[in-house]
Design an enzyme around this catalytic site. Structure first.
Site, PDB file in Angstrom:
ATOM      1  CG  ASP A  31      -2.007   1.025   1.155  1.00  0.00           C
ATOM      2  OD1 ASP A  31      -1.692   2.226   1.225  1.00  0.00           O
ATOM      3  OD2 ASP A  31      -3.172   0.637   1.024  1.00  0.00           O
ATOM      4  CB  ILE A  32       1.087   4.325  -2.086  1.00  0.00           C
ATOM      5  CG1 ILE A  32      -0.356   4.825  -2.103  1.00  0.00           C
ATOM      6  CG2 ILE A  32       1.414   3.558  -3.349  1.00  0.00           C
ATOM      7  CD1 ILE A  32      -0.613   5.886  -3.145  1.00  0.00           C
ATOM      8  CG  ASN A  87     -12.550  -0.071   3.614  1.00  0.00           C
ATOM      9  OD1 ASN A  87     -12.937  -0.360   4.732  1.00  0.00           O
ATOM     10  ND2 ASN A  87     -11.365   0.461   3.389  1.00  0.00           N
ATOM     11  CG  HIS A 100      -8.742  -2.552  -2.649  1.00  0.00           C
ATOM     12  ND1 HIS A 100      -9.797  -1.831  -3.195  1.00  0.00           N
ATOM     13  CD2 HIS A 100      -8.300  -1.832  -1.597  1.00  0.00           C
ATOM     14  CE1 HIS A 100      -9.975  -0.717  -2.487  1.00  0.00           C
ATOM     15  NE2 HIS A 100      -9.085  -0.699  -1.509  1.00  0.00           N
ATOM     16  CG  HIS A 102      -6.761  -2.485   2.957  1.00  0.00           C
ATOM     17  ND1 HIS A 102      -5.934  -1.422   2.674  1.00  0.00           N
ATOM     18  CD2 HIS A 102      -7.970  -2.179   2.426  1.00  0.00           C
ATOM     19  CE1 HIS A 102      -6.617  -0.517   2.010  1.00  0.00           C
ATOM     20  NE2 HIS A 102      -7.858  -0.949   1.844  1.00  0.00           N
TER      21      HIS A 102
END
Length: 116
Positions: A31-32, A87, A100, A102
């Site tokens: 993750d950025i 989410n 996606h 996490h």
């Protein structure tokens, strides 16, 4: 149907990322904006589904593969314990409408919720 998103561009190779895992159906990358010591995104290569509910209904095999890859990543990059967060919808923090997961690992005591 998911829109043309940053994740679709990553899948297409238009945006380079450090690929941590890849299968025929999914890819994973850091993750950025990490919210935990280990924060990795696992996404399907298909751009067909905006959220996990759509994916579960339309392609449960890919969802199962995402969970399997998440477990492998937690074992490789952490101690095997992990939180898996999806989410589903803008009001709960989803900002990229390409399903996606996490993968969060490490000391998460101060990280109870994560957006995106």
């Amino acid at each position: 149907m998911a829109q043309d998103t940053i994740f679709a561009k990553i899948v297409a190779g238009e945006i380079p990322v450090e690929i941590l895992a890849e299968t025929e159906r999914v890819i994973a990358f850091p993750d950025i904006a990490p919210q935990a010591p280990v924060h990795i995104l696992v996404i399907p290569k298909s751009t067909e589904y905006e959220n996990v509910v759509e994916l579960a209904a339309g392609d449960p095999e890919t969802l199962a593969e995402m969970v399997s890859v998440a477990k492998q990543l937690a074992e490789k990059h952490g101690n095997g314990d992990f939180r898996l967060l999806f989410n589903s919808g803008a009001t709960v923090g989803q900002t990229v409408f390409h399903v996606h997961a996490h993968v969060l690992a490490g000391d998460l005591k101060e990280n109870s919720l994560v957006g995106a």
